[in-house]
Structures are given as C-alpha cells and as structure tokens.
Design a protein around this motif. Structure first.
Motif, PDB file in Angstrom:
ATOM      1  N   THR A 263       1.170   3.837   5.355  1.00 43.04           N
ATOM      2  CA  THR A 263      -0.505   3.513   5.160  1.00 43.04           C
ATOM      3  C   THR A 263      -0.608   2.723   6.624  1.00 43.04           C
ATOM      4  O   THR A 263      -1.434   2.918   7.690  1.00 43.04           O
ATOM      5  CB  THR A 263      -0.878   2.719   4.133  1.00 43.04           C
TER       6      THR A 263
ATOM      7  N   GLU B 281      -5.150   1.403  -2.210  1.00 44.11           N
ATOM      8  CA  GLU B 281      -6.372   0.141  -1.860  1.00 44.11           C
ATOM      9  C   GLU B 281      -5.887  -0.800  -3.146  1.00 44.11           C
ATOM     10  O   GLU B 281      -6.275  -2.002  -2.931  1.00 44.11           O
ATOM     11  CB  GLU B 281      -7.649   0.765  -1.927  1.00 44.11           C
TER      12      GLU B 281
ATOM     13  N   SER C  61     -10.273  -0.453  10.280  1.00 49.59           N
ATOM     14  CA  SER C  61      -8.983  -0.411  10.616  1.00 49.59           C
ATOM     15  C   SER C  61      -8.579  -1.621  10.982  1.00 49.59           C
ATOM     16  O   SER C  61      -7.227  -1.787  10.638  1.00 49.59           O
ATOM     17  CB  SER C  61      -8.648   0.769  11.577  1.00 49.59           C
TER      18      SER C  61
ATOM     19  N   CYS D 285      -3.492  -3.350  -2.023  1.00 49.49           N
ATOM     20  CA  CYS D 285      -3.592  -3.817  -0.603  1.00 49.49           C
ATOM     21  C   CYS D 285      -3.385  -5.272  -0.530  1.00 49.49           C
ATOM     22  O   CYS D 285      -4.065  -5.775  -1.320  1.00 49.49           O
ATOM     23  CB  CYS D 285      -4.974  -3.279   0.129  1.00 49.49           C
TER      24      CYS D 285
ATOM     25  N   CYS E 194      -6.817  -4.411   8.602  1.00 47.45           N
ATOM     26  CA  CYS E 194      -5.707  -4.152   8.071  1.00 47.45           C
ATOM     27  C   CYS E 194      -4.538  -5.342   8.592  1.00 47.45           C
ATOM     28  O   CYS E 194      -4.811  -5.403   9.738  1.00 47.45           O
ATOM     29  CB  CYS E 194      -4.894  -2.658   8.309  1.00 47.45           C
TER      30      CYS E 194
ATOM     31  N   LEU F  30      -9.135   2.292   2.529  1.00 50.46           N
ATOM     32  CA  LEU F  30      -7.857   3.288   3.243  1.00 50.46           C
ATOM     33  C   LEU F  30      -8.364   4.635   3.062  1.00 50.46           C
ATOM     34  O   LEU F  30      -8.253   5.418   3.961  1.00 50.46           O
ATOM     35  CB  LEU F  30      -6.631   2.967   2.468  1.00 50.46           C
TER      36      LEU F  30
ATOM     37  N   HIS G 214      -6.932   6.406  -4.659  1.00 55.07           N
ATOM     38  CA  HIS G 214      -6.386   5.592  -3.811  1.00 55.07           C
ATOM     39  C   HIS G 214      -5.596   4.394  -4.269  1.00 55.07           C
ATOM     40  O   HIS G 214      -6.040   3.170  -4.374  1.00 55.07           O
ATOM     41  CB  HIS G 214      -7.565   4.894  -2.728  1.00 55.07           C
TER      42      HIS G 214
ATOM     43  N   VAL H  14      -2.923   3.529   9.825  1.00 53.98           N
ATOM     44  CA  VAL H  14      -3.961   2.580  10.274  1.00 53.98           C
ATOM     45  C   VAL H  14      -3.957   1.969  11.534  1.00 53.98           C
ATOM     46  O   VAL H  14      -5.007   1.792  12.303  1.00 53.98           O
ATOM     47  CB  VAL H  14      -4.376   1.768   8.871  1.00 53.98           C
TER      48      VAL H  14
ATOM     49  N   CYS I 126       0.671  -1.323  -0.054  1.00 51.39           N
ATOM     50  CA  CYS I 126      -0.066  -0.155  -0.123  1.00 51.39           C
ATOM     51  C   CYS I 126       0.880   1.126   0.012  1.00 51.39           C
ATOM     52  O   CYS I 126       0.662   2.271  -0.829  1.00 51.39           O
ATOM     53  CB  CYS I 126      -0.936  -0.096   1.199  1.00 51.39           C
TER      54      CYS I 126
END
Ligand code: FAD
Ligand code: SF4
Ligand code: SF4
Ligand code: SF4
Ligand code: SF4
Lengths: 683, 227
Positions: A27, A65, A475, A68, A478, A79, A62, A31, A17
């Motif tokens: 990131t 994302e 969150s 990710c 993640c 995100l 993004h 997060v 990310c």
C-alpha cells in the motif's frame, strides 16, 4: 505467485495497512508512487498481487483503511479511492504492460467457477506456464462480481477491465458450461492433472417458517442474479428483505431501484450488532429503506397464494455466551408488516450437486477441505474461494486463489501436497499517541455520493471518483509508515544530539548512537538534513539519487546548450495538483527553459549541501520552492529550511557565487500557476 | 570537548592556490559535535572549493575523507596511505589543532593546512551555542570555587574575584553575553552553604602545570611501551 506477496519478503516489517490486506498489497509504495505522479508505477504495484484492482477500487471492504496508522492522527487514508484513481488513469498502460507466459510447462488444470478466486488461480497458473481452462456455468465471467454485486456499486466496465486483463494471459474459458450437466466432473478429471473447485456460494439459504415457499418470496442471490442479467422479477409496491448483512443491504437497495414505494429490511441484530458495514446501512437509509432491528421472521402470510405480509417476533439476543450465532426470541412480542414480497438474505451455501456422484467428500452440505493445503479429499482436486472459506470478501477470495495456485503448481511439479506455511506477520504497530499528537491533522478528501433521490432512479454508479488534484492531495496524507529515517552509518554517528534537537516529533534519541524508532518516525527528514556526520538516510528520499539525476542532466546537455541562467528548482511536490510538473522533464524542455526541476516530498529535507551542489554541477541559480505558508506537514521544518537557506547564502558569498543566487520561495495557490511565475522572475 | 570555528573560506582557499590534488579530512569526534568539522562539513567545504576554484578557471581535484578521530594513529593511518596512493599534494583538516599537528607530524612532504580555528574546551549550552568551561591549566582549582572555573570563565582569569567590572551579575567585558563567573561562584557557594570559603584568599597559582616545562605529556604506566 506465492502466498506471500512477492512484494514482501519474510522478515520485513510491514506497515499495518499492508499487513491487513489479505494479499498484502504494498500500500505504502503505490500511494507514494501515486503522490510522485507515477500512476503507472502504482498500477504495477497493485497488479503484482491483485488481478482485480478495478473491482477492488470500487467495492473492496478495505481492511487496509481500517488499520491505517493515520487513524491515530485523524482519519485513515482513503486507500480504496486512491486505488480506483490509479486504475482509472492508467488504462492504456495497463493494456500495454500485459504479458504472456514465458514458457509452457506440462500440466493442465481445470478451474470450476470464474469468480475472483478461480480467475486469480487461473491467472497465476497460466503465467507459470500451465494450460488452464476455466469452466463457468453462466454466460458471464466474474462470479458474484458479475451477478450479485449491484451495478450502482460495481459498474460492468470496471469488472470488464479486470477480466479482459486476466484473459489476455491466455487462459481458456468455457462459459455456459455447468460442470455436472454440460460436462461431468469425472470427465474433467480424466482430462486434467489438477482440478480447482472455485464454485463459490451461489445459493441462498431458505427459512423454515410457514409460507417460506410462497409465490412472491425470492431467494436473495437469485434476485440479484436476475437483476444483473436484466431480468428483474415482477414485484409489488412493498418489499421486505430479511437479513442484516451486506448482501441484505445490497438487495434492499437494488429492490428500491426497481420502483416499490416501501422497502423494509428486518434483521435479528440490534443496530450496533448488524454485520453490514455501518456506511452501507446509512446509505440505504438515505435511500428511504426502513431498517427494523431486533426482529426475527415468524411466518410469511399469503392471500390468494400470494405474499400479503410477514409476522415478525422480537429477537432478544443473537449470540450466546460463546459468541456463537444462537438467536433467542420473545414469542410474545410480535409485529405484522404488510408487504407484497419477501426477499431472503439469510446466508448462502454452495451448490455442490456436480460432486454428488463423485468420490470428492462432502460433509453436511459443505465441501470437505483442508485449508492449509487447499485440498479436498481427492488427490489432485483442490478448492479455493468461498466454497472453502465460507462467505467473505472479494479480496479474501483472491488471496485464496493465489494460495491454490501455489499449491497446485507444487503438485504439478512434484506430485506432492504442499502445506502452506503459517507465516506470522510483523507490523510496525500502531502510531504511538504521543507522536500522533504532534502530527498535523489533514482532512481526508471525501467525495459526495449522488443525491439519494437521484440514486434510486436507476443502477447508475453513485460514487464519483477522485479528480487528479483530489487524489494527489489524499495520497499525501499517507505517512509512508516504516520508511523513515535510518542511521545508515552508525560508525559515523558522534552522538551529537542534533537529530534529537531538530526532530519535530520527539522521535530521534541518542542511546550510544542515534536511534529513530520506525514506529514513530514521520519521515520528515529534518534529522538527515542536519546531521553533521551525514549518518542518517531516508528510504523515502535519497539525495544521492537526486544529485545523480542532476549530474546526468547537466552532463547530457552540456551547459552551453542550455538556456541561461540555468536554474535548479527544488520544488515541494506536495503542492502539485496535476502531473504537469511531476513528469520527468525531457532534455529538450530543460534546454529551452533552463529550468531543472527537482521534486522533493517537502523541501525541508534539503541539506545545506543540497543547496550548494547544483552550482558545482553547473547551475547558475538555485530556487527552493516550499509549500504555502503553514501548509507544511512538519512543524519546525519551515524555520529550519529558512535558516539553512540563510546559511547557504552566506556560504555562497564567501565562495564568490553571490548570495542572491539561492532563493527561497513559497507556493502561492497551486503549483501549476505559481511556479512558472517564480521561474519567470528568476530569469 | 574541543570547540572550533571554520576559518574564513578565502583564507583556506588561499592556502591551496598552488596545489592540484587536495584532500579535505574531517574528524568524527569533537568537531563533528560542534558542527564545524564532520562529514557534512567536509562535503560542503569540498563543494565550495570546487565551485570557487572552478570560477577562477582552475580545475583542481578536491577529495573528501572523514575519520573517527584525527588524534589517534590507527584512525589516521588510512588517511596517510590515501595521501601516498592518490598522490595528494595538500591536505586540509577540519579537526581541531590537534588533528592538524598529528597529521603534520606524519605526512612527510605533504603540507597540511587548518580549516578551522580551534577556540576552547567547552560545553553545548543549548542547540547551536557552546561556551568555554575549562582552560586545561593542569591543576584544577574548582574544588575551591564550587565547581566553577575562574581560570577559564573569568575574562581576567582572576582567582580572587570579582573585579570592579562585575555589575548585576554580568561581566564588563561583554555584559550582554557573559555572566560574571565570580557572581556564579558566589551564588553557588551560597547554595552549598559554603560562603565562608570566600574569606580564604586563594594563593597565587602554580602555573607550571599549565605551560611551563615544555610540551605536556601524559603516561599511563600500565600500557606505556607495551611490547
Ligand atoms: C450481494 C453481494 C455483495 C457483495 N459485496 C461485496 C463487496 O462489496 N466487497 C467485497 O469484497 N465482496 C463482496 N461480496 C463478496 C464477493 O462477491 C465474494 O467474496 C466473491 O465473489 C467470492 O468469490 P469466489 O471466487 O469464491 O466465488 P464466486 O464469486 O461466487 O464465483 C463462483 C463461480 O462459480 C460458478 N459455478 C458454481 N458452480 C459451478 C458449476 N457447477 N459449474 C461451473 N461454474 C460454476 C458460479 O456461476 C460463479 O460464477 C459480495 C457478495 C454478494 C453476494
Ligand atoms: S499512513 Fe500510509 S503507510 Fe501508514 S498505514 Fe496509512 S496508508 Fe499505510
Ligand atoms: S545528528 Fe547525526 S551524529 Fe548527531 S547524534 Fe544524530 S545521527 Fe549521530
Ligand atoms: S525523519 Fe523526522 S520524524 Fe523521523 S527521526 Fe528524523 S527528524 Fe524525527
Ligand atoms: S566581571 Fe567577573 S568575569 Fe568579568 S573579569 Fe571581572 S571577575 Fe572576571
């Protein structure tokens, strides 16, 4: 600020990310901070590399994302929405944390254009101590963010937050000042040591087809600009937008909000080829916009000097074999659409008129620049943003702003050009399928957009932000990539295989000593909790720090001043839906309640020692509050934890403390309601 | 490897009543692997001691250490100097008995106490389970028995089994948990096509290699007394 994100040093292995983000936002860190209730800390992480977090929380495309690693399991972490949550919940802190440059340096810089790239560079240079003045031809700052991106996606307030914050650094701005007319470029040069051209692409391309200049044909950017400035153009009841990119979609959706009964969007591309984001196109269709794919404009028809329709011809292919834009048509297949207006969104170009009589080189309508040194043909004249890169995204423009600032600072200090080093980024790589298959699937927290019929009534924002509970839940999806278990003390590892045997994801292996490949590790911490050599450490959760906190608290308070029994409560922070229990406790709170909370991202990481140590530090009881049944992210963790508690109970019996003083609980419902009941019960 | 079990906590605590500065030393080898005496156990035992003595109103200093292997001089030297420098007046080791002896030989006036009961030479059968496999008898018999040791794994150490207590492959001493080793030997030899070997009575074992003649020593000439 450097090109390299200050949060990243060379040699770091990034999560995918962060690597995908043009400014390499850390990131994972923001997060994780969010998930621990440290929203302010999360904002610090964001602002370190991105002066436009409010804007990006709304409209960033993004790329983080898109890369990710959670996609291998289910869907990317949301995100952008998390970023939005952070900025929306730290407004006062953001104002309080503002700082002015420490010391002033000699050197003044003029920045032409107040878009995201120009303002980013201006901020960086101001914070380094240079005097910076931004020239903006318009009355508002922000470039396309202020004038083109429609309000239903980017509300004025969000942009204002970022801009006020940036200006607080002491940047000087001159609005309504068009370089070339209100002040000449040469004048700027004589007044400043360096000039940064950040003028963006403020003009729409036109079409060379019959009727393109007729009354009722609007250039797209002008159209949006006028709407943003509350001067919507007169329009008929049927409108057609030419173009298939995001700008075209914005124009069509903005047009729809002005009341016409029919809005078409015609583009060369097939549905799959359309450059617009898929979700944007879908939202446009929900709003009643009809997309006409594989059609090219042939002629705009007029009646009484007003647009009456458009002829389209079949586009058979858009790109040639070398993937270059090179549309081909079948002129024999045509269609006619009767409309009152045509809006052109077929690309943008820079307005470089202010440079025509200067020595700054322009080539075929484009500013001649060297990307590696952010410089133009003239010494001391630099460029950044879309005027240099061509159309892109806000965050890309911001990234080039940082780069320009770095190059200009170097120039001001040394008089030399700086070639930015090409840096290769090492990422942790995709999550291997075998690991992903063992990971728990957790639905992404989605928000529902306003009803399309409501949406098209005006320019009100269509997307609600996350509630606190939603943001905390999201969150925790993640994976905190690249922050997993590490063999911290290889010399202690006995190769006992315990880590291998307890790892729920088949990650840990013993090759000589233990290895936990970062690419696979899911950071559950079970290996660290069970390792008989205490050789493993988790960067995400450090029990030593936690013990220090505990020691500190008890020491500061003195056990006699704390309400008894003194309970140390280890709580699974994944169950919280607000900051209520995530805030650090005050001494007073601990004294009165006799509860010391220790928030743990999954209590399965607690070792037997963690369960015993509190008694050594003066506690009377230990409560372990796990998540609700079957809620745990890590299979096997529940079983191991309950066995560890059983072991601790036996040990407590042996040492004369009594097994009932350690207890395992499960959260029932949400933490805020359930945990106080548990504490009550213990008292 | 050597397998050991923790001694009852109270027993170890009892050893220490009259000492003030106590060092608990773990071993990074066998007893780490059998989850009885590694770094993590040192910390747990130390914490337990502090709590237990604290409850008795005694504030003793409990120190922690863990070495790579307690049965080699180089590894234990730092422990010896710690004992001197930090004025430690008792040591508890949670290595196997070898570690206890090895430290006791070198610790001068400082007493050393065992924190574990050393039980056997065994193997990890599955996570959390170890079983005895060898008795260290000094004259390995397993060539005769398909690689399976009757000395260590027969409850009665029979060299010509099974006894009458063998039933459905289980040993009468604890049918739920112990396989009859002579059943295992039989099955193994059958798979090897060597069942006939069982016709040969194994002669009485010469036990001198196991115990007789005092403490056993091993010398490797190529390194011994090197100057
Ligand atoms: C309709 C639309 C929608 C978009 N949507 C998104 C999105 O959802 N997400 C995303 O990430 N990006 C989006 N973008 C792209 C994003 O807005 C741009 O990448 C970004 O604004 C480029 O920044 P910049 O600093 O290079 O230039 P700009 O933002 O274009 O700013 C340039 C500034 O320079 C000023 N200027 C120009 N000439 C002069 C002069 N002679 N004197 C003084 N001032 C001058 C202009 O007035 C303007 O304010 C969108 C763009 C458009 C047009
Ligand atoms: S799971 Fe988290 S750290 Fe990993 S790529 Fe996604 S957002 Fe980044
Ligand atoms: S559990 Fe600890 S000692 Fe055992 S192999 Fe893993 S890291 Fe090494
Ligand atoms: S932290 Fe969890 S996933 Fe990572 S190696 Fe250890 S047990 Fe496996
Ligand atoms: S049953 Fe088998 S293992 Fe048990 S004592 Fe008899 S021979 Fe030995």
């Amino acid at each position: 600020m450097d090109k390299e994100s200050p949060q990243i040093s060379s040699g770091d292995v990034l999560s995918t990310c962060s690597a995908a983000c043009p400014v390499h936002t850390d990131t994972r860190e923001y997060v994780q901070r969010l998930s621990r209730g440290d929203y302010e800390g999360a904002l610090d992480v964001l602002l370190e590399v991105n002066p436009f977090p409010s804007v990006c929380g709304r409209i960033c495309h993004h790329p983080c994302e898109s890369e990710c690693r959670r996609r291998a399991i289910d869907e990317a972490v949301s995100l952008r929405m998390l970023k939005r949550f952070v900025v929306e919940n730290t407004k006062e802190y953001r104002i309080a944390r503002r700082k002015k440059p420490a010391d002033r340096k000699a050197g003044t810089v003029a920045v032409i254009g107040s878009g995201p790239s120009g303002l980013t560079a201006a901020l960086d240079l101001t914070l380094r101590g240079y005097r910076v003045r931004v020239y903006e031809k318009d009355s508002k700052l922000g470039g396309m963010l202020a004038h083109a991106i429609p309000r239903y996606r980017l509300p004025v307030e969000a942009l204002a937050e970022d801009i006020e914050d940036i200006l607080a650094s002491g940047i000087e701005v001159k609005t309504n000042c068009r370089v070339g007319t209100d002040i000449s470029f040469d004048e700027l040069r004589s007044e400043n040591e360096a000039i940064l051209i950040a003028a963006g692409l403020s003009e729409s391309h036109s079409l060379s087809i019959p009727g393109a200049e007729s009354n009722g044909v609007f250039p797209g950017i002008t159209f949006l600009w006028d709407i943003a400035n509350a001067m919507p153009p007169e329009m008929g009841d049927r409108v057609l937008v030419v173009g298939g990119g995001n700008v075209a979609i914005d124009i069509a959706r903005a047009a729809k909000r002005l009341g016409p009964s029919k809005v078409y969007l015609a583009c060369l591309e097939t549905r799959e080829e359309m450059p617009a984001w898929k979700w944007e196109t879908e939202e446009a269709e929900q709003e009643g916009i009809e997309v006409l794919n594989s059609w090219g404009p042939k002629a705009i028809l007029t009646e009484n000097n007003k647009v009456s329709g458009i002829d389209l011809k079949r586009c058979t292919s858009v790109f040639d074999d070398q993937h270059r834009f090179n549309p081909r048509y079948d002129e024999s297949v045509t269609t006619r659409v009767e409309v009152d207006n045509v809006i052109l969104a077929v690309g943008q170009k820079a307005d470089l008129e202010f440079l025509t009589k200067t020595s700054v080189a322009i080539e075929r309508g484009r500013l001649l620049c060297d990307r590696a040194s952010m410089s133009t043909s003239e010494r001391g004249v630099f460029a950044c943003g879309e005027v240099m890169t061509g159309p892109g995204s806000a965050i890309q423009a911001i990234a080039t702003g940082h780069e320009a600032a770095r190059v200009i600072a170097h120039f001001l200090e040394t008089g030399e050009k700086l070639k930015l080093p090409q840096r290769t980024i090492t990422t942790i790589g995709e999550l291997p399928a075998a690991t992903a298959a063992r990971a728990k699937r957790v639905d992404r927290v989605e928000v529902s957009l306003a009803d399309p019929a409501e949406r098209i009534r005006d320019f009100s924002p269509i997307e609600p932000g996350y509630s606190e509970a939603e943001a905390l839940a999201e969150s925790r999806r993640c994976l905190a990539c690249a922050s997993g278990a590490q063999l911290k003390f290889p010399e202690h590892c006995a190769g006992c295989l315990t880590c291998v045997r307890v790892c729920p994801f088949g990650v840990a292996q013993v090759r000589g000593t233990a290895v936990m490949p970062a690419q696979q590790c899911q950071t559950c911490g079970l290996c660290a909790a069970e390792c008989p050599a205490a050789a493993i450490e988790l960067s995400r959760f450090d029990t030593n720090r936690m013990k220090d906190t505990l020691r500190d608290i008890v020491k500061r308070q003195g056990t006699s001043r704390i309400a008894r029994p003194l309970v140390v409560s280890y709580c699974c922070l994944n169950e919280t839906t607000s900051r209520k229990f995530l805030w650090e406790q005050t001494d007073e709170e601990i004294r009165q309640s006799g509860i010391v909370r220790v928030m743990v991202p999954c209590v399965g990481r607690l070792s037997a020692l963690d369960l015993i140590t509190p008694f050594e530090l003066g506690a009377d009881k230990v409560a372990v509050i796990a998540c609700a049944e079957k809620d745990c992210f890590y299979s096997g963790s529940e079983e191991l934890l309950s066995r560890r508690v059983t072991r601790a109970k036996k040990f407590l019996d042996q040492i004369g403390v009594g097994q009932d003083n350690v207890q395992l609980f499960r959260t029932d419902g949400n933490a805020e309601e359930c945990w106080p009941l548990i504490w009550e019960e213990l008292k | 490897m050597i397998v050991a079990d923790p001694k009852p906590f109270g027993q170890v605590k009892g050893y220490l009543e009259n000492f003030e500065r106590i060092l608990i030393v773990g071993c990074g080898a066998c007893t780490t692997v059998c989850l009885a005496g590694g770094e993590a156990e040192v910390r747990l035992l130390a914490s337990g001691m502090r709590i237990a003595f604290g409850r008795d109103g005694q504030s003793k200093t409990i120190l922690e250490d863990c070495v790579q292997r307690q049965c080699d001089v180089e590894f234990v030297l730092p422990v010896l100097s710690r004992v001197d420098n930090e004025k430690i007046d008792a040591v508890v080791t949670i290595a196997c008995g070898v570690g206890v002896n090895f430290l006791a030989d070198r610790l001068g006036k400082t007493p050393v106490f065992p924190g574990l009961n050393t039980t056997f030479y065994g193997a990890g059968m599955e996570p959390g389970l170890w079983a005895e496999m060898c008795a260290g008898c000094g004259e390995c018999m397993t060539a005769l028995t398909g690689g399976i040791c009757p000395v260590a794994r027969c409850s009665k150490h029979l060299l010509n089994g099974p006894c009458g207590g063998s039933e459905k492959g289980k040993c009468e001493v604890d049918p739920a948990n112990i396989d009859c080793v002579w059943q295992l030997i039989y099955d193994r030899l059958k798979r090897l096509g060597r069942l006939d070997d069982l016709q040969n009575i194994i002669a009485p074992k010469d036990w001198r290699t196991a115990a007789d003649g005092g403490v056993r020593r091993t010398i490797r000439e190529h390194l011994y007394k090197l100057r």
